[in-house]
Design an enzyme around this catalytic site. Structure first.
Site, mmCIF file in Angstrom:
data_model
loop_
_atom_site.group_PDB
_atom_site.id
_atom_site.type_symbol
_atom_site.label_atom_id
_atom_site.label_comp_id
_atom_site.label_asym_id
_atom_site.label_seq_id
_atom_site.Cartn_x
_atom_site.Cartn_y
_atom_site.Cartn_z
ATOM 1 N N ARG A 27 0.826 -1.231 0.000
ATOM 2 C CA ARG A 27 0.000 0.000 0.000
ATOM 3 C C ARG A 27 0.850 1.268 0.000
ATOM 4 N NH1 ARG A 27 -3.581 -2.785 3.803
ATOM 5 N NH2 ARG A 27 -5.129 -3.833 2.537
ATOM 6 N N LYS A 81 3.495 11.674 -10.926
ATOM 7 C CA LYS A 81 2.639 10.858 -11.803
ATOM 8 C C LYS A 81 3.391 9.570 -12.097
ATOM 9 C CE LYS A 81 -0.301 14.113 -14.313
ATOM 10 N NZ LYS A 81 -0.603 14.718 -15.626
ATOM 11 N N GLU A 83 10.168 18.980 -23.953
ATOM 12 C CA GLU A 83 9.492 19.256 -22.674
ATOM 13 C C GLU A 83 10.088 20.497 -22.011
ATOM 14 O OE1 GLU A 83 6.818 17.616 -21.956
ATOM 15 O OE2 GLU A 83 6.993 15.510 -22.567
ATOM 16 N N LYS A 130 7.997 23.302 -13.170
ATOM 17 C CA LYS A 130 7.166 22.123 -12.855
ATOM 18 C C LYS A 130 6.834 22.086 -11.369
ATOM 19 C CE LYS A 130 5.653 17.718 -13.723
ATOM 20 N NZ LYS A 130 5.735 16.506 -14.478
ATOM 21 N N GLU A 156 -4.045 17.630 -10.721
ATOM 22 C CA GLU A 156 -4.629 18.083 -11.988
ATOM 23 C C GLU A 156 -6.134 18.298 -11.853
ATOM 24 O OE1 GLU A 156 -2.512 16.237 -15.292
ATOM 25 O OE2 GLU A 156 -4.303 16.464 -16.491
ATOM 26 N N ARG A 197 -2.174 22.262 -13.713
ATOM 27 C CA ARG A 197 -1.324 21.150 -14.159
ATOM 28 C C ARG A 197 -1.730 20.651 -15.543
ATOM 29 N NH1 ARG A 197 1.344 16.256 -10.570
ATOM 30 N NH2 ARG A 197 2.645 15.501 -12.284
ATOM 31 N N ASN A 231 -0.046 19.523 -20.369
ATOM 32 C CA ASN A 231 -0.382 18.616 -21.476
ATOM 33 C C ASN A 231 -0.325 19.315 -22.829
ATOM 34 O OD1 ASN A 231 -0.817 16.401 -19.760
ATOM 35 N ND2 ASN A 231 -2.880 17.155 -19.270
ATOM 36 N N HIS A 280 0.307 17.435 -26.029
ATOM 37 C CA HIS A 280 0.204 16.004 -25.766
ATOM 38 C C HIS A 280 -0.999 15.349 -26.449
ATOM 39 C CE1 HIS A 280 3.365 16.864 -22.953
ATOM 40 N NE2 HIS A 280 3.412 15.623 -22.538
ATOM 41 N N HIS A 304 -0.024 12.464 -28.676
ATOM 42 C CA HIS A 304 -0.423 11.082 -28.382
ATOM 43 C C HIS A 304 -1.107 10.440 -29.574
ATOM 44 C CE1 HIS A 304 -0.312 10.940 -23.701
ATOM 45 N NE2 HIS A 304 0.789 10.491 -24.242
ATOM 46 N N HIS A 310 8.344 9.843 -27.728
ATOM 47 C CA HIS A 310 7.316 10.620 -27.017
ATOM 48 C C HIS A 310 7.588 12.123 -27.125
ATOM 49 C CE1 HIS A 310 4.524 11.884 -23.906
ATOM 50 N NE2 HIS A 310 5.524 12.487 -23.283
HETATM 51 P P1 NAD Z 1 13.202 6.098 -21.619
HETATM 52 O O1 NAD Z 1 13.113 5.930 -20.165
HETATM 53 O O2 NAD Z 1 12.739 4.978 -22.479
HETATM 54 O O3 NAD Z 1 14.699 6.463 -22.013
HETATM 55 C C1 NAD Z 1 15.015 6.664 -23.362
HETATM 56 C C2 NAD Z 1 16.179 5.759 -23.814
HETATM 57 O O4 NAD Z 1 17.389 6.281 -23.284
HETATM 58 C C3 NAD Z 1 16.083 4.322 -23.322
HETATM 59 O O5 NAD Z 1 16.594 3.480 -24.339
HETATM 60 C C4 NAD Z 1 17.032 4.295 -22.125
HETATM 61 O O6 NAD Z 1 17.568 3.010 -21.890
HETATM 62 C C5 NAD Z 1 18.090 5.256 -22.564
HETATM 63 N N1 NAD Z 1 18.815 5.957 -21.509
HETATM 64 C C6 NAD Z 1 18.287 6.547 -20.419
HETATM 65 N N2 NAD Z 1 19.214 7.246 -19.763
HETATM 66 C C7 NAD Z 1 20.364 7.068 -20.427
HETATM 67 C C8 NAD Z 1 21.670 7.567 -20.248
HETATM 68 N N3 NAD Z 1 21.979 8.437 -19.284
HETATM 69 N N4 NAD Z 1 22.633 7.159 -21.101
HETATM 70 C C9 NAD Z 1 22.318 6.317 -22.137
HETATM 71 N N5 NAD Z 1 21.092 5.854 -22.390
HETATM 72 C C10 NAD Z 1 20.123 6.235 -21.534
HETATM 73 O O7 NAD Z 1 12.394 7.386 -22.127
HETATM 74 P P2 NAD Z 1 12.174 8.858 -21.548
HETATM 75 O O8 NAD Z 1 12.083 9.721 -22.743
HETATM 76 O O9 NAD Z 1 13.125 9.189 -20.483
HETATM 77 O O10 NAD Z 1 10.741 8.731 -20.884
HETATM 78 C C11 NAD Z 1 9.594 8.457 -21.645
HETATM 79 C C12 NAD Z 1 8.539 7.924 -20.714
HETATM 80 O O11 NAD Z 1 8.247 8.918 -19.732
HETATM 81 C C13 NAD Z 1 7.219 7.612 -21.398
HETATM 82 O O12 NAD Z 1 6.774 6.358 -20.948
HETATM 83 C C14 NAD Z 1 6.268 8.707 -20.935
HETATM 84 O O13 NAD Z 1 4.943 8.274 -20.853
HETATM 85 C C15 NAD Z 1 6.840 9.005 -19.567
HETATM 86 N N6 NAD Z 1 6.536 10.362 -19.077
HETATM 87 C C16 NAD Z 1 6.039 10.466 -17.819
HETATM 88 C C17 NAD Z 1 5.780 11.720 -17.290
HETATM 89 C C18 NAD Z 1 5.293 11.832 -15.885
HETATM 90 O O14 NAD Z 1 4.911 12.931 -15.471
HETATM 91 N N7 NAD Z 1 5.320 10.778 -15.118
HETATM 92 C C19 NAD Z 1 6.033 12.865 -18.049
HETATM 93 C C20 NAD Z 1 6.547 12.725 -19.333
HETATM 94 C C21 NAD Z 1 6.804 11.451 -19.835
HETATM 95 N N1 GLY Z 2 3.906 15.521 -17.576
HETATM 96 C C1 GLY Z 2 2.670 16.089 -17.201
HETATM 97 C C2 GLY Z 2 2.469 16.184 -15.735
HETATM 98 O O1 GLY Z 2 3.327 15.829 -14.968
HETATM 99 O O2 GLY Z 2 1.429 16.620 -15.315
#
Ligand code: NAD
Ligand code: GLY
Length: 368
Positions: A121, A143, A185, A227, A237, A242, A246, A249, A253, A267
């Site tokens: 939990r 998130k 971003e 942020k 949100e 917040r 988006n 997005h 998306h 993304h």
């Molecule tokens: P990711 O985590 O897939 O990383 C991108 C690539 O870079 C991967 O192949 C990873 O292995 C590699 N990598 C990471 N760090 C590295 C480093 N320092 N050196 C070498 N390679 C490295 O992608 P991302 O762009 O970081 O994140 C995308 C994800 O984040 C999506 O799933 C999206 O939905 C999510 N997201 C979440 C929020 C949120 O608020 N929680 C906001 C935006 C995006």
């Molecule tokens: N990436 C959008 C949020 O954190 O609200």
């Protein structure tokens, strides 16, 4: 090192940005790591570059680091991998008061955060973001999510980390295309609410992507501060602040869904093109000048990010893209709120957008 606090009553935490933070991770986490064994979730690419640095710091402080190394990529944010993570954390006897370390990009951060949200939990977790996208966006704000068969990020929870350590050194091993995706971003914060920061991005965006350390530091600091402000104002949100994050997005998306959420369109690239489309659509509706929309397109294109849907080679019409939007998790009683612009730095939520009109607009964009 700079420090920004995310102010959330009893759940406030620090986001530290600087160099050498992973090499100093044991001291940075301090008493948050209350046991000898420290569980760390990461992916194979990140492990290859940064596992030894983290392990050395923890061992030197008397800890025993235990790594779970997952496959890299969006497919890792799945029910099956979540089950594997939870089983591993249970086997490691992680308790509610313990902290799990999420070492990686948004995929590892979202997955680990969600596992921490549901384990017994809710246990603690610490974000160690290693992509530009994760440092400026996903590691801050709580998130967490995995994907389901029905779509991306449809299963998740709000669960704040106890600490975020954004080590700028990790950006040196990140592929340039991933830096570009993360930069989308960054410029987003300027476009949605800070015209002076947008001006800075226009001048310095290419330096951020080219690896200029001072430019990266400023970009990450400014983004984290923006942020943190927005999350403190509207953590879940609910008030609208917040939701402005988006921007780009909803269009993005739809493009990601059409390209199958794969390497064809990352993304951040989808968000970049989505912001250009949101600006052009705002101009078509008469909310923003054509000049501002063109300036946004030029700044995003100038950073090497995609700005024309027609270049994606999509085999579909505007209606197909608009249909993807029907599955958006922001759908609210039959309407889909769109983040549109009244000017650079003046985003707003429009709840009156007709998807037929969006489909017609996208038809024009698809023709180039
Ligand atoms: P990711 O985590 O897939 O990383 C991108 C690539 O870079 C991967 O192949 C990873 O292995 C590699 N990598 C990471 N760090 C590295 C480093 N320092 N050196 C070498 N390679 C490295 O992608 P991302 O762009 O970081 O994140 C995308 C994800 O984040 C999506 O799933 C999206 O939905 C999510 N997201 C979440 C929020 C949120 O608020 N929680 C906001 C935006 C995006
Ligand atoms: N990436 C959008 C949020 O954190 O609200």
């Amino acid at each position: 090192m700079s420090v920004t606090r995310v102010e959330l009553a009893g759940r406030s935490y620090e986001v530290r940005v600087g160099g050498g933070l992973l090499a100093d991770v044991a001291a940075q986490c301090g008493p948050l790591l209350r046991k000898k064994v420290v569980p760390i979730i990461t992916d194979a690419n990140v492990a290859a570059a940064w596992q030894d640095t983290v392990a050395q710091s923890l061992r030197a402080a008397g800890h025993e680091p235990r790594f779970l190394v997952l496959g890299a990529g969006e497919a890792t944010k799945s029910w099956s991998v979540l089950e594997l993570v939870i089983d591993w954390l249970l086997a490691e006897e992680v308790e509610r008061g313990d902290h799990v370390l999420a070492l990686g990009g948004g995929v590892i951060g979202d997955l680990t955060g969600f596992a921490a949200a549901v384990l017994k939990r809710g246990c603690g977790f610490i974000q160690l973001p290693t992509t530009l996208l994760a440092q400026v966006d996903s590691s801050v704000g709580g998130k967490t999510a995995i994907n389901s068969r029905a779509g991306k990020n449809l299963v998740g929870a709000f669960h704040q980390p106890s600490l975020v350590l954004a080590d700028l050194d990790t950006l040196t091993t990140l592929p340039q295309r991933e830096l570009g995706a993360g930069y989308a971003e960054v410029i987003k914060y300027g476009i949605l609410g800070d015209p002076a920061f947008f001006d800075w991005c226009e001048a310095h965006g290419p330096q951020v992507i080219a690896g200029d350390r001072a430019a990266q530091e400023y970009a990450v600091d400014m983004s984290v501060a923006a942020k943190a402000r927005i999350v403190a104002e509207d953590e879940r949100e609910t008030t609208g602040a917040r939701a402005l994050l988006n921007l780009g997005h909803t269009f993005g998306h739809a493009l990601e869904a059409q390209t199958g959420f794969c390497d064809r369109l990352l993304h951040g690239e989808g968000v970049a093109l989505g912001m250009v489309l949101a600006a052009r659509y705002s101009a078509r509706k008469g909310y923003v000048s054509q000049g501002d929309a063109a300036r946004i397109g030029a700044a995003i294109g100038g950073a090497g990010l995609p700005v024309e849907v027609s270049t994606l080679g999509l085999n579909c019409d505007g209606r197909a893209l608009a249909d993807h939007m029907l599955h958006d998790k922001k759908m609210d009683a039959g309407t889909l709120p769109f983040v549109l612009l009244k000017g650079i730095g003046q985003a707003f939520l429009d709840k009156q957008v007709a998807l037929d009109d969006v489909a017609a607009f996208l038809d024009e964009q698809l023709q180039g």
